[in-house]
Design a protein around this motif. Structure first.
Motif, PDB file in Angstrom:
ATOM      1  N   GLN A 127     -62.837 -22.895  18.010  1.00 28.30           N
ATOM      2  CA  GLN A 127     -63.405 -24.544  18.609  1.00 28.30           C
ATOM      3  C   GLN A 127     -63.217 -25.588  18.383  1.00 28.30           C
ATOM      4  N   ASP A 128     -62.759 -25.468  17.069  1.00 26.57           N
ATOM      5  CA  ASP A 128     -62.178 -26.378  15.972  1.00 26.57           C
ATOM      6  C   ASP A 128     -60.246 -27.146  16.614  1.00 26.57           C
ATOM      7  N   GLY A 129     -60.153 -26.530  17.513  1.00 29.13           N
ATOM      8  CA  GLY A 129     -58.525 -26.110  18.146  1.00 29.13           C
ATOM      9  C   GLY A 129     -57.590 -25.666  17.594  1.00 29.13           C
ATOM     10  N   ILE A 130     -58.584 -25.254  16.436  1.00 33.88           N
ATOM     11  CA  ILE A 130     -57.142 -24.337  15.325  1.00 33.88           C
ATOM     12  C   ILE A 130     -56.471 -23.399  15.948  1.00 33.88           C
ATOM     13  N   ASN A 131     -54.979 -23.100  15.450  1.00 33.89           N
ATOM     14  CA  ASN A 131     -54.540 -22.203  15.593  1.00 33.89           C
ATOM     15  C   ASN A 131     -54.532 -20.187  14.465  1.00 33.89           C
ATOM     16  N   PRO A 132     -55.387 -19.946  15.105  1.00 33.02           N
ATOM     17  CA  PRO A 132     -56.144 -18.791  14.092  1.00 33.02           C
ATOM     18  C   PRO A 132     -54.689 -18.159  14.175  1.00 33.02           C
ATOM     19  N   CYS A 133     -53.927 -17.535  14.964  1.00 29.14           N
ATOM     20  CA  CYS A 133     -52.934 -16.709  15.028  1.00 29.14           C
ATOM     21  C   CYS A 133     -51.918 -17.032  13.723  1.00 29.14           C
ATOM     22  N   LEU A 134     -51.094 -15.233  13.564  1.00 32.95           N
ATOM     23  CA  LEU A 134     -49.827 -15.031  12.707  1.00 32.95           C
ATOM     24  C   LEU A 134     -48.735 -14.710  13.994  1.00 32.95           C
ATOM     25  N   HIS A 135     -47.665 -15.949  13.699  1.00 30.54           N
ATOM     26  CA  HIS A 135     -45.931 -15.470  14.284  1.00 30.54           C
ATOM     27  C   HIS A 135     -46.173 -14.651  14.367  1.00 30.54           C
TER      28      HIS A 135
END
Length: 217
Positions: free
Chosen positions: A135-143
């Protein structure tokens, strides 16, 4: 997906964060081989995807280490509740697309959903580099990337420093035979404000434990 802001005044890495965040290249990388003998045997015996099995165990290992779940946004540090995989996949024209893979309680569910994700995103004629932002626009993934044609000994990524990229990147290489064992090159790059070699070492250690012991079925 939830992300919790780190209290910078109490964070044990505050001085390290300040030290490294101004570097022209704040990421560091480590490449080493992991033993995939047990995993290869399982995937061949039960006809599972070696890529998806490797990805699943890697995600399990990374999620156990909070430093792999740290992200930077607007000069603040957040810890995401859970990270998932965003990986390049090969398209029919030998370019790539991005597909997304979410950790599940067992491998069979993960593989089923993973195959569906590969099928879905391989048919999309555009690059979709983000999914599942908090919701804060943070990318939680691993590339993630896979280079199954090369048993590489080092790896460097394209980086978007101007947008504040802080996502760890993991690459699997072509496994090869060494004596009676099978080894796979593994590259990890991570933001030095968020983690040190010790934390990458924890990831390698845990990933190897899972590679040696985890039963897919």
């Amino acid at each position: 997906m939830k992300a919790t802001k780190i209290d910078m005044q109490r964070w044990e890495r505050r001085m390290h964060y300040e030290f490294f965040k101004g570097c022209d290249n704040p990421f560091f990388g480590i490449t080493a081989n992991v033993d995939v003998t047990h995993l290869v045997q399982q995937t061949k015996e039960h006809q599972h995807s070696f890529f998806l099995a490797s990805l699943y165990l890697s995600l399990k290992a990374a999620n156990e280490i909070k430093e792999f779940r740290y992200r930077i946004k607007d000069d603040e540090v957040y810890e995401v509740e859970e990270t998932f995989g965003g990986s390049t996949i090969l398209a029919e024209d030998n370019t790539f697309r991005f597909a997304y893979f979410y950790l599940r309680d067992n491998y069979l569910d993960f593989e089923r959903e993973g195959k569906a994700s590969i099928e879905k995103y391989s048919q999309i004629n555009e690059l979709l580099p983000t999914e599942g932002l908090t919701q804060d626009g943070i990318n939680p993934c691993l590339h993630y990337s896979t280079i199954p044609w090369i048993s590489f000994t080092g790896f460097n990524h394209a980086r978007a420093y101007k947008i504040g990229d802080s996502v760890p990147k993991i690459v699997f290489g072509k496994y090869f035979k060494e004596g009676d064992r099978l080894k796979m090159p593994l590259s990890v790059e991570i933001h030095h404000s968020l983690a040190d070699g010790y934390h990458v070492g924890l990831y390698f250690e845990r990933f190897q434990e899972l590679l040696d012991t985890y039963k897919l079925v």
